[in-house]
Write a protein that holds these residues in place. Structure first.
Motif, PDB file in Angstrom:
ATOM      1  N   VAL A 246      11.128  67.061  50.128  1.00  0.00           N
ATOM      2  CA  VAL A 246      10.963  68.369  50.380  1.00  0.00           C
ATOM      3  C   VAL A 246      11.985  69.101  49.045  1.00  0.00           C
ATOM      4  O   VAL A 246      11.585  69.990  48.572  1.00  0.00           O
ATOM      5  CB  VAL A 246      11.575  68.832  51.712  1.00  0.00           C
ATOM      6  CG1 VAL A 246      11.865  70.397  51.759  1.00  0.00           C
ATOM      7  CG2 VAL A 246      10.416  68.640  52.671  1.00  0.00           C
ATOM      8  N   PRO A 247      13.064  68.660  48.901  1.00  0.00           N
ATOM      9  CA  PRO A 247      13.935  69.165  47.946  1.00  0.00           C
ATOM     10  C   PRO A 247      13.335  69.378  46.452  1.00  0.00           C
ATOM     11  O   PRO A 247      13.593  70.108  45.675  1.00  0.00           O
ATOM     12  CB  PRO A 247      15.487  68.651  47.825  1.00  0.00           C
ATOM     13  CG  PRO A 247      15.408  67.485  49.573  1.00  0.00           C
ATOM     14  CD  PRO A 247      13.864  67.533  49.594  1.00  0.00           C
ATOM     15  N   GLU A 248      12.717  68.388  46.199  1.00  0.00           N
ATOM     16  CA  GLU A 248      12.001  68.154  44.841  1.00  0.00           C
ATOM     17  C   GLU A 248      10.659  69.083  44.868  1.00  0.00           C
ATOM     18  O   GLU A 248      10.498  69.970  43.819  1.00  0.00           O
ATOM     19  CB  GLU A 248      11.357  66.627  44.748  1.00  0.00           C
ATOM     20  CG  GLU A 248      10.578  66.551  43.302  1.00  0.00           C
ATOM     21  CD  GLU A 248      11.519  66.653  42.053  1.00  0.00           C
ATOM     22  OE1 GLU A 248      10.756  66.839  41.292  1.00  0.00           O
ATOM     23  OE2 GLU A 248      12.576  66.409  42.378  1.00  0.00           O
ATOM     24  N   MET A 249       9.960  69.291  46.032  1.00  0.00           N
ATOM     25  CA  MET A 249       8.315  69.702  45.910  1.00  0.00           C
ATOM     26  C   MET A 249       8.147  71.189  46.449  1.00  0.00           C
ATOM     27  O   MET A 249       7.414  71.675  46.165  1.00  0.00           O
ATOM     28  CB  MET A 249       7.421  68.698  46.565  1.00  0.00           C
ATOM     29  CG  MET A 249       7.580  67.251  46.064  1.00  0.00           C
ATOM     30  SD  MET A 249       7.231  67.365  44.290  1.00  0.00           S
ATOM     31  CE  MET A 249       5.759  68.215  44.094  1.00  0.00           C
ATOM     32  N   THR A 250       9.378  71.793  47.022  1.00  0.00           N
ATOM     33  CA  THR A 250       9.354  73.106  47.634  1.00  0.00           C
ATOM     34  C   THR A 250       9.996  74.294  46.618  1.00  0.00           C
ATOM     35  O   THR A 250       9.884  75.125  46.914  1.00  0.00           O
ATOM     36  CB  THR A 250       9.959  73.338  48.966  1.00  0.00           C
ATOM     37  OG1 THR A 250      11.375  73.084  48.821  1.00  0.00           O
ATOM     38  CG2 THR A 250       9.098  72.404  49.949  1.00  0.00           C
ATOM     39  N   LEU A 251      10.250  73.644  45.456  1.00  0.00           N
ATOM     40  CA  LEU A 251      10.660  74.735  44.575  1.00  0.00           C
ATOM     41  C   LEU A 251       9.656  75.927  44.434  1.00  0.00           C
ATOM     42  O   LEU A 251       8.456  75.427  44.009  1.00  0.00           O
ATOM     43  CB  LEU A 251      10.916  73.990  43.203  1.00  0.00           C
ATOM     44  CG  LEU A 251      11.100  74.878  41.937  1.00  0.00           C
ATOM     45  CD1 LEU A 251      12.754  75.281  42.209  1.00  0.00           C
ATOM     46  CD2 LEU A 251      11.440  73.983  40.620  1.00  0.00           C
ATOM     47  N   GLY A 252      10.110  77.287  44.381  1.00  0.00           N
ATOM     48  CA  GLY A 252       9.173  78.061  44.151  1.00  0.00           C
ATOM     49  C   GLY A 252       8.284  78.624  45.362  1.00  0.00           C
ATOM     50  O   GLY A 252       7.588  79.552  45.047  1.00  0.00           O
ATOM     51  N   LYS A 253       8.391  78.036  46.272  1.00  0.00           N
ATOM     52  CA  LYS A 253       7.317  78.413  47.457  1.00  0.00           C
ATOM     53  C   LYS A 253       8.211  78.975  48.789  1.00  0.00           C
ATOM     54  O   LYS A 253       9.302  78.704  49.144  1.00  0.00           O
ATOM     55  CB  LYS A 253       6.840  77.206  48.041  1.00  0.00           C
ATOM     56  CG  LYS A 253       6.116  76.298  46.742  1.00  0.00           C
ATOM     57  CD  LYS A 253       5.622  74.852  47.098  1.00  0.00           C
ATOM     58  CE  LYS A 253       5.190  73.992  46.040  1.00  0.00           C
ATOM     59  NZ  LYS A 253       4.918  72.743  46.093  1.00  0.00           N
TER      60      LYS A 253
END
Length: 463
Positions: A246-253
């Motif tokens: 989650v800390p890597e992949m939710t950027l900008g969302k």
């Protein structure tokens, strides 16, 4: 052509792009990740294709074409982790018993990160306190027998096969008969982006993206779309979490939750979809159909919708609806076996990063942006789909005889972004973005956030 150029040509023309457009791409930096396959070339070429799609959209809106540069070293880093926490740690990516195990006649990989997938494996193998106990239980099985039993129990497992075995397998043959990216347009009506309101510095500004993806490939795609101005709303079911990602992949969302088995949540979802410009989904091929939201329903609800999807093992063949992840597809398709031979070891040797996931993600992003261009120019609404297995085939087709480059140099302080990202977990740095497109920098309006931390609604104004 070199390997990166060959891959870029294949990807871009599969997306329906003109081959001559790839000549505007410059790949910078030297070196490669250690692998039996050209993983760094795949990283640079897939990101370049997504960047080309953004510049093509700018041209369609009346702006001059630009030269695009992609740093292959940074691309390789973004195929692993872009996040550098400052004073805190990201949770482990893998469940303690996930991994490769020796059977009586070969190797198998168990994927147990999700609690229900671990429960399925334990239903077959029994509950064990540690990997040693699992290994002892696995050793009593034949690989195919165990793979079949776990899959039938609702779990995720993959026997290690060679590329030759995969090529003769019914699912391997089905994948070989499919295009890398299936692209289809149909008549569209309703909302469309207008060139008069177009911002070339934020080409996706004003677009709403409904994100129904998990783990890596789909979230990689929507993170890219957010980088160039799209408003991304991710929807997860209650209870689902990916703490290591989650800390890597939710950027900008923004991230919300809906239970699509509840009438009130279904009503919310249906309105979100009606207002969306793009939907990106990464469930098994029949998952939305079983919920009553199949492709025909989505099109009738939103005729102008750009509909982009991913599955693991392809869209036809006996495994079309099989659960799968990058590491499993590597085992099934022959990648881990080829790595074993290349490394001269007696164990499966996977790619150094989850390259199938990341590359597929940038293919999905490129397809979505091409869909925006097609809609803008009156060509219709796009439906596009690909699979991890197709991405594996793309890599396998390059062979293992072209890996002469030295290793990539280690990361340095120069790779770190100049600004701090303030997340709910603490401060972190994002390494520099690999794509340089003049006058169009990548930037994200929202820092990474927890799943379910936002309301399931569009923002009043897309940022």
């Amino acid at each position: 052509m070199d390997v990166t150029s060959t891959l870029l040509h294949t990807i871009w023309t599969s997306l329906g792009g003109r081959a001559d457009q790839t000549q505007r791409v410059e790949i910078t930096a030297q070196g490669a990740l250690p692998s039996a396959f050209p993983v760094t070339d795949l990283a640079a070429s897939s990101m370049a294709a997504a960047g080309l799609a953004v510049d093509e959209l700018r041209q369609a809106a009346g702006h001059d074409a630009s030269r695009l540069a992609v740093d292959r070293r940074l691309a390789s880093l973004w195929f692993s982790s872009s996040l550098r926490p400052q004073g805190w740690r990201v949770p482990p990516l893998w469940d303690p018993i996930a991994g490769n195990y020796a059977t009586r006649d070969g190797w198998i990989r168990l994927h147990t990160n999700a609690p229900h997938h671990r429960a399925a494996a334990e239903q077959v193998l029994g509950s064990h306190a540690d990997r040693a106990g699992v290994a002892a239980a696995v050793s009593a099985w034949d690989a195919l027998e165990l793979e079949t039993a776990i899959v039938q129990a609702g779990g995720c497992a993959a026997q290690m096969r060679s590329a030759r075995e995969w090529a003769s397998h019914p699912q391997g043959q089905a994948v070989a008969a499919e295009p890398l990216i299936h692209m289809q347009t149909h008549s569209a009506s309703g909302r469309a982006q207008h060139a008069a309101a177009f911002d070339p510095t934020r080409p996706l500004h004003g677009l709403k993206v409904l994100d129904l993806t998990r783990v890596l490939a789909g979230p990689t795609a929507t993170r890219f779309l957010a980088a160039y101005g799209a408003q991304v709303l991710r929807i997860d079911p209650p209870g689902w979490d990916e703490p290591g990602l989650v800390p890597e992949m939710t950027l900008g969302k923004r991230c919300a939750r809906l239970n699509l088995h509840r009438p009130q949540d279904r009503a919310v979802f249906e309105q979100l979809l009606a207002d969306a410009d793009i939907i990106l989904h990464g469930y098994r091929s029949d998952a939305l159909e079983r919920l009553g939201y199949g492709a025909d329903w989505r099109r009738s609800r939103n005729p102008g919708l750009i509909d982009v999807s991913l599955d693991a093992y392809g869209w036809s063949g006996p495994w079309a609806a099989r659960r799968g992840f990058d590491s499993l597809v590597q085992m099934s398709s022959g990648i881990a076996h080829a790595g074993m031979l290349w490394q001269q070891t007696d164990k499966p040797f996977p790619l150094p990063v989850q390259a199938l996931d990341y590359a597929a993600g940038y293919l999905l992003a490129a397809a979505a942006v091409r869909g925006v261009t097609l809609r803008l120019t009156g060509a219709g609404a796009l439906q596009a789909r690909t699979s991890l297995a197709q991405t594996a085939k793309l890599l396998l087709d390059q062979g293992t005889d072209n890996l002469q480059e030295p290793a990539l140099p280690p990361e340095s302080a120069d790779d770190l972004a100049a600004t701090i990202e303030r997340t709910i977990w603490g401060e972190a740095r994002r390494i520099n973005w690999p794509i340089a497109l003049p006058g169009c920098p990548a930037s994200w309006q929202h820092p990474a956030s927890a799943l379910g931390s936002a309301l399931a609604q569009w923002e009043t104004e897309a940022r």
